[in-house]
Design a protein around this motif. Structure first.
Motif, short mmCIF file in Angstrom:
data_model
loop_
_atom_site.label_atom_id
_atom_site.label_comp_id
_atom_site.label_asym_id
_atom_site.label_seq_id
_atom_site.Cartn_x
_atom_site.Cartn_y
_atom_site.Cartn_z
N LYS A 1 -1.05 -1.63 3.00
CA LYS A 1 -2.14 -2.26 3.50
C LYS A 1 -3.47 -1.32 3.02
O LYS A 1 -4.57 -1.93 3.42
N PHE A 2 -3.16 -0.16 2.99
CA PHE A 2 -4.58 0.92 2.65
C PHE A 2 -4.18 1.74 1.25
O PHE A 2 -2.92 2.12 1.00
N GLN A 3 -5.26 1.86 0.67
CA GLN A 3 -5.18 2.49 -0.54
C GLN A 3 -6.28 3.49 -0.78
O GLN A 3 -7.36 3.21 -0.59
N ARG A 4 -5.86 4.76 -1.18
CA ARG A 4 -6.81 5.76 -1.39
C ARG A 4 -7.37 5.46 -3.07
O ARG A 4 -6.60 5.32 -3.90
N ASN B 145 -15.72 -2.07 -13.41
CA ASN B 145 -16.71 -0.77 -13.94
C ASN B 145 -16.17 0.48 -12.82
O ASN B 145 -17.08 1.12 -12.83
N ARG B 146 -14.92 0.55 -12.46
CA ARG B 146 -14.42 1.54 -11.59
C ARG B 146 -15.13 1.83 -10.31
O ARG B 146 -15.42 2.46 -9.67
N SER C 189 -8.14 9.71 -10.91
CA SER C 189 -6.81 10.10 -10.26
C SER C 189 -6.19 8.76 -9.84
O SER C 189 -5.07 8.69 -9.50
N TYR C 190 -7.08 7.61 -9.39
CA TYR C 190 -6.34 6.35 -8.85
C TYR C 190 -6.54 5.31 -9.54
O TYR C 190 -6.84 4.18 -8.92
N LEU C 191 -6.83 5.26 -10.94
CA LEU C 191 -7.01 4.18 -11.73
C LEU C 191 -5.64 3.26 -11.60
O LEU C 191 -5.74 2.26 -12.18
N ASP C 192 -4.67 3.70 -11.60
CA ASP C 192 -3.21 3.19 -11.61
C ASP C 192 -3.47 2.10 -10.62
O ASP C 192 -2.76 1.09 -10.74
N HIS D 283 -10.33 7.18 -4.24
CA HIS D 283 -11.16 8.45 -4.42
C HIS D 283 -10.92 9.57 -3.55
O HIS D 283 -10.28 9.28 -2.43
N ARG D 284 -11.23 10.77 -4.01
CA ARG D 284 -11.29 11.98 -2.91
C ARG D 284 -11.67 11.49 -1.71
O ARG D 284 -11.58 12.40 -0.83
N SER D 285 -12.81 10.61 -1.55
CA SER D 285 -13.56 10.47 -0.29
C SER D 285 -13.32 9.22 0.31
O SER D 285 -13.96 9.15 1.26
N TYR D 286 -12.55 8.20 -0.11
CA TYR D 286 -12.42 6.88 0.10
C TYR D 286 -11.04 6.32 0.25
O TYR D 286 -10.30 6.73 -0.66
N ILE D 287 -10.68 5.73 1.52
CA ILE D 287 -9.66 4.88 1.45
C ILE D 287 -10.05 3.53 1.82
O ILE D 287 -10.96 3.48 2.82
N VAL D 288 -9.51 2.44 1.18
CA VAL D 288 -9.85 1.12 1.66
C VAL D 288 -8.68 0.16 2.00
O VAL D 288 -7.64 0.51 1.55
#
Length: 233
Positions: free
Chosen positions: A186-189, A206-207, A221-224, A191-196
């Motif tokens: 249900k939650f995904q990181r 556009n990222r 790091s989280y493009l996958d 960015h080093r500063s954000y979880i959504v």
């Protein structure tokens, strides 16, 4: 459910008041009261309890020091006439922090928090992560419903939990630790500063992840996650 508790306070009138308040709750069992911290600490060595009501400013040993020294810590509700001990209560992850003179409605609110947290902790681990997140904010425990979380933002040693139609929750916790407390599906990181929350993503382009009211960046790091999300659409 029955929560066993004790109260420690060097003021007899305060103990009498707490005992009277506790008696109003059928699910609380007051095992004993103590007018000095040393006697209370000796009792706690041999008797497990669920909830401790304890004054902070006592002559022999402070409530802070007593709780810090306990090997097995029960849920703790601090009572005190002084605001300046609040940060220490926060460090010890107290359920709540009540200023004297203690109003019954305020006492009741603290007890309700303890009951909620006890029920949460005694659920199976899989159920704990389904509905709520408990964090320590403003010197007391706060319950955050998962479905109200808009996103979580890192602020160095702190995180800000942005919630729907409510005040942002600020807590001392690294982003990695809060992520471990959240259901992975249900939650995904991103960015080093954000979880959504995944179900609140409106689009990714556009990222940048577009949520209801904000766009947040996606780091390399989280493009996958972005690729997998796009495939699932």
């Amino acid at each position: 459910m029955l929560l066993k508790c004790i109260a420690i306070d060097d003021e007899p009138l305060a103990l009498k008041l707490i005992a009277g308040y506790v008696a109003r709750f059928p699910f609380l069992q007051l095992l004993n009261t103590f007018e000095d911290a040393i006697s209370g600490a000796e009792f706690l060595k041999n008797t497990p309890i669920d909830l401790l009501f304890i004054d902070i400013n006592m002559p022999d040993i402070t409530g802070i020091d007593l709780v810090r020294a306990l090997k097995v810590k029960p849920m703790v509700i601090f009572t005190t006439a002084y605001k300046n001990f609040a940060f220490e209560g926060f460090e010890l992850e107290a359920i709540d922090y009540i200023l004297k003179p203690i109003d019954f409605k305020r006492f009741e609110k603290a007890v309700e928090k303890a009951v909620d947290y006890h029920q949460y902790k005694t659920r199976p681990a899989a159920e704990q992560a389904e509905e709520s997140l408990y964090v320590y904010s403003e010197y007391r425990m706060v319950k955050v419903d998962l479905n109200t979380i808009e996103y979580i933002e890192s602020m160095e040693d702190y995180i800000k939990i942005h919630v729907t139609n409510a005040k942002t929750v600020l807590t001392l916790m690294p982003l990695k630790k809060v992520l471990e407390k959240l259901p992975a599906d249900k939650f995904q990181r991103i960015h080093r500063s954000y979880i959504v929350p995944v179900n609140k993503i409106r689009s990714i382009q556009n990222r940048k992840v577009k949520l209801t009211d904000i766009e947040l960046p996606v780091s390399e790091s989280y493009l996958d996650f972005v690729r997998n999300w796009m495939k699932s659409r």
